[in-house]
Structures are given as structure tokens and as C-alpha cells.
Design an enzyme around this catalytic site. Structure first.
Site, PDB file in Angstrom:
ATOM      1  N   GLU A  40      -1.555  -9.776  -6.746  1.00 50.56           N
ATOM      2  CA  GLU A  40      -1.565 -10.472  -8.033  1.00 50.56           C
ATOM      3  C   GLU A  40      -0.612  -9.817  -9.026  1.00 50.56           C
ATOM      4  OE1 GLU A  40      -4.063  -9.391  -6.150  1.00 50.56           O
ATOM      5  OE2 GLU A  40      -5.944 -10.390  -6.665  1.00 50.56           O
ATOM      6  N   CYS A  44      -1.462  -4.439  -5.983  1.00 52.22           N
ATOM      7  CA  CYS A  44      -2.102  -5.662  -5.481  1.00 52.22           C
ATOM      8  C   CYS A  44      -1.117  -6.827  -5.514  1.00 52.22           C
ATOM      9  CB  CYS A  44      -3.316  -6.001  -6.337  1.00 52.22           C
ATOM     10  SG  CYS A  44      -4.575  -4.721  -6.393  1.00 52.22           S
ATOM     11  N   GLU A  47       0.823  -1.201   0.000  1.00 50.46           N
ATOM     12  CA  GLU A  47       0.000   0.000   0.000  1.00 50.46           C
ATOM     13  C   GLU A  47       0.861   1.257   0.000  1.00 50.46           C
ATOM     14  OE1 GLU A  47      -3.891  -1.822   2.309  1.00 50.46           O
ATOM     15  OE2 GLU A  47      -2.644  -0.368   3.361  1.00 50.46           O
TER      16      GLU A  47
END
Length: 133
Positions: free
Chosen positions: A58, A56, A47
Site C-alpha cells: 500500500e 508494504c 521485505e
């Protein structure tokens, strides 16, 4: 081609989620991306105080794999810390379809058991490289 050990992939995703940097949402997500050579690439969410700069898990795993020269993938496991199962966001789905439009996914969380999906079902009508030629 051998079958995918989704349990092992989920375990790897759960493990790497512990490295997540998520001081704002306090949600930890880990991803384990299996390439066609059988190598697992790991990623976690990172973040930023400028929320739009957040990456993210992924995409973190995908970028790690691509930076090592990998371009084709078989499976992805995602584990998240909340009770609810967290699905890949739209940006992640689009990035993954670039390399593996038929990618098999397993998604689980702290409170929801594993569910399997196919990326093509999660992002119908995706923009594909061949559409731009």
C-alpha cells in the site's frame, strides 16, 4: 465522476503482487491505487532482512503516486497470497489517510473473496494534517 471498477483494480493488484520481494514471509501483496485523474499506481511489498525496513504494498503504491505529483485518490485494491484476507497495517492506514481520508478499499486474497471498506471506518480518530495547524 465515474464509478470505480474494483474488479480491474483487484486484477492489477494481483498482477503486481507477482513482483513482490518476500523471501522471509513468502507472502506476496499487491496494491493498485486509483488517483482522481483515473491513473492507477501499483506497488508491491518489499521485505528486508532488517524487518523494520520492509515496505508494504500500500505504501509502495502511494509513494509511487506521490513521486509523480499525485495528491488525491479515489480507491485502493489490495490482493495478498495467503488464504486469509490481509488488511492494511496501521502505518499504511495512517499514510493513506494523509491523502484520502474517505478512500474506498477492496481487499481480497488467494483464499478470501473481495470485501469493500472505507478508510475512515478502518482508522477512526486518525491524525489528520489539519490537526497540526
Amino acid at each position: 465522476m465515474t464509478t470505480v471498477d474494483f474488479d480491474a483494480l483487484l486484477e492489477a493488484a494481483h498482477g503486481v503482487a507477482q513482483a513482490a520481494y518476500s523471501p522471509y514471509s513468502e507472502v506476496r501483496v499487491g496494491a493498485a491505487l486509483l488517483d482522481d485523474a483515473g491513473v492507477v499506481h501499483l506497488g508491491c511489498n518489499v521485505e528486508s532482512a532488517s524487518y523494520g525496513a520492509t515496505i508494504c504494498a500500500e505504501r509502495s503504491a502511494l509513494v509511487a503516486a506521490v513521486s509523480k505529483g499525485q495528491r488525491s485518490f479515489r480507491a485502493l485494491a489490495i490482493w495478498a497470497s495467503p488464504q486469509a484476507r490481509l488488511m492494511p497495517c496501521g502505518i499504511c492506514r495512517q499514510m493513506l489517510v494523509e491523502f484520502a481520508p474517505e478512500l474506498e478499499l477492496v481487499v481480497a486474497s488467494n483464499g478470501a473473496g473481495p470485501e469493500r471498506y472505507n478508510l475512515a471506518d478502518l482508522l477512526p480518530g486518525a491524525v489528520r494534517p489539519e490537526h497540526l495547524r
